[in-house]
Design a protein around this motif. Sequence first.
Motif, mmCIF file in Angstrom:
data_model
loop_
_atom_site.group_PDB
_atom_site.id
_atom_site.type_symbol
_atom_site.label_atom_id
_atom_site.label_comp_id
_atom_site.label_asym_id
_atom_site.label_seq_id
_atom_site.Cartn_x
_atom_site.Cartn_y
_atom_site.Cartn_z
ATOM 1 N N LYS A 148 -5.637 -18.275 2.703
ATOM 2 C CA LYS A 148 -5.812 -17.807 1.323
ATOM 3 C C LYS A 148 -5.421 -16.344 1.141
ATOM 4 N N ASP A 149 -5.593 -15.549 2.193
ATOM 5 C CA ASP A 149 -5.270 -14.120 2.095
ATOM 6 C C ASP A 149 -3.787 -13.957 1.802
ATOM 7 N N PRO A 150 -3.427 -13.309 0.681
ATOM 8 C CA PRO A 150 -2.010 -13.165 0.321
ATOM 9 C C PRO A 150 -1.195 -12.388 1.345
ATOM 10 N N VAL A 151 -1.827 -11.442 2.045
ATOM 11 C CA VAL A 151 -1.119 -10.655 3.060
ATOM 12 C C VAL A 151 -0.679 -11.568 4.208
ATOM 13 N N ILE A 152 -1.622 -12.372 4.695
ATOM 14 C CA ILE A 152 -1.318 -13.296 5.790
ATOM 15 C C ILE A 152 -0.370 -14.380 5.309
ATOM 16 N N ALA A 153 -0.618 -14.881 4.092
ATOM 17 C CA ALA A 153 0.216 -15.955 3.548
ATOM 18 C C ALA A 153 1.674 -15.533 3.446
ATOM 19 N N MET A 154 1.925 -14.297 3.051
ATOM 20 C CA MET A 154 3.290 -13.800 2.914
ATOM 21 C C MET A 154 3.978 -13.720 4.286
ATOM 22 N N GLU A 155 3.223 -13.258 5.280
ATOM 23 C CA GLU A 155 3.774 -13.160 6.629
ATOM 24 C C GLU A 155 4.093 -14.551 7.180
ATOM 25 N N VAL A 156 3.175 -15.487 6.959
ATOM 26 C CA VAL A 156 3.386 -16.858 7.425
ATOM 27 C C VAL A 156 4.574 -17.486 6.709
ATOM 28 N N ARG B 167 4.652 -22.318 -0.143
ATOM 29 C CA ARG B 167 3.445 -21.525 -0.352
ATOM 30 C C ARG B 167 2.231 -22.427 -0.561
ATOM 31 N N GLN B 168 2.427 -23.516 -1.286
ATOM 32 C CA GLN B 168 1.332 -24.458 -1.512
ATOM 33 C C GLN B 168 0.928 -25.133 -0.196
ATOM 34 N N TYR B 169 1.897 -25.445 0.620
ATOM 35 C CA TYR B 169 1.641 -26.073 1.922
ATOM 36 C C TYR B 169 0.796 -25.134 2.791
ATOM 37 N N ILE B 170 1.164 -23.850 2.793
ATOM 38 C CA ILE B 170 0.431 -22.844 3.566
ATOM 39 C C ILE B 170 -0.993 -22.697 3.031
ATOM 40 N N HIS B 171 -1.122 -22.667 1.713
ATOM 41 C CA HIS B 171 -2.436 -22.540 1.072
ATOM 42 C C HIS B 171 -3.326 -23.726 1.427
ATOM 43 N N ASN B 172 -2.753 -24.904 1.451
ATOM 44 C CA ASN B 172 -3.515 -26.120 1.776
ATOM 45 C C ASN B 172 -3.981 -26.137 3.226
ATOM 46 N N TYR C 173 -1.410 -12.895 15.782
ATOM 47 C CA TYR C 173 -0.487 -11.838 16.177
ATOM 48 C C TYR C 173 -0.500 -10.701 15.151
ATOM 49 N N MET C 174 -0.528 -11.072 13.880
ATOM 50 C CA MET C 174 -0.528 -10.075 12.818
ATOM 51 C C MET C 174 -1.825 -9.264 12.819
ATOM 52 N N GLU C 175 -2.952 -9.956 12.957
ATOM 53 C CA GLU C 175 -4.249 -9.282 12.965
ATOM 54 C C GLU C 175 -4.370 -8.342 14.160
ATOM 55 N N LYS C 176 -3.896 -8.791 15.310
ATOM 56 C CA LYS C 176 -3.944 -7.960 16.517
ATOM 57 C C LYS C 176 -3.112 -6.697 16.343
ATOM 58 N N GLY C 177 -1.926 -6.855 15.764
ATOM 59 C CA GLY C 177 -1.060 -5.708 15.542
ATOM 60 C C GLY C 177 -1.658 -4.721 14.562
ATOM 61 N N LEU C 178 -2.308 -5.242 13.516
ATOM 62 C CA LEU C 178 -2.907 -4.380 12.507
ATOM 63 C C LEU C 178 -4.115 -3.641 13.075
ATOM 64 N N HIS C 179 -4.908 -4.340 13.891
ATOM 65 C CA HIS C 179 -6.050 -3.687 14.541
ATOM 66 C C HIS C 179 -5.576 -2.527 15.407
ATOM 67 N N LYS C 180 -4.532 -2.754 16.180
ATOM 68 C CA LYS C 180 -3.993 -1.718 17.066
ATOM 69 C C LYS C 180 -3.462 -0.543 16.255
ATOM 70 N N LYS C 181 -2.767 -0.848 15.180
ATOM 71 C CA LYS C 181 -2.195 0.192 14.328
ATOM 72 C C LYS C 181 -3.287 1.058 13.707
ATOM 73 N N PHE D 154 -0.115 -22.275 12.270
ATOM 74 C CA PHE D 154 0.042 -20.971 11.630
ATOM 75 C C PHE D 154 -0.895 -19.921 12.236
ATOM 76 N N ARG D 155 -1.950 -20.388 12.910
ATOM 77 C CA ARG D 155 -2.918 -19.453 13.482
ATOM 78 C C ARG D 155 -2.265 -18.520 14.498
#
Length: 229
Positions: free
Chosen positions: A24-32, A15-20, A74-82, A68-69
Amino acid sequence: MDNITLNELQLKKLRQYIHNRGIKDPVIAMEVLDHFACKVEEEMTQNPQVSLEEAMVAAHKSFGIKGFRAITEYMEKGLHKKYRKLFWTNFLKQFTSIPSLLLFIAVCLFVYEGNRLFIKEELFFWEDKSLFSLLLIVLYAVIEIVITYRVIPKFKTNLYVSTAVSQSSFFGIYLVLFLSPSTTTSIVKLVVTAVFCGIYTMLLLARWQLYKKAMDEYQEFEENYQQVQ
């Protein structure tokens, strides 16, 4: 060879590696984290001698040049569509709800009579445009601003609500101005303007329902997120 499962201390390092890496967004961070942890476990299973740090670097590289981008896009695109689909579903449902239909009719009658009265009394705001339409524009603008920037500000920084808010548009307000009745307006244009305002009100209701859904989903996520921290 047994598959390796990361322990809590190791997951904390991930989690620290991802944050670095700027996520920062916890929703994206959890998915990653979910994808990243699988890759790290795979690396450590294939090569038991590799350290966690080395496995994280190798796992990160395996996502390609975007890193990670690729996951976040992919997540943002799916959420926009939903949410786009949910927004239009909510809009259509307004016309199957008796309270919403009554509101639609009331708005149409209110706008029609308001414009007709203001034109009759020669109350204009620009050349021969009805002042009533300007009041409508201000009213709709205030409603949109209050909902978008006052009612949900504490949620807006998370992916769910920011995606829902991105579905918003002030285009309708300018269309009200364009359709604004004048002294030369026919009854048809008065009716068209009134119906449009009724439809726009239904769009506002659908948008609010979308925001509410996004806030509920974020709160549900937040509860689950706290449990794994």
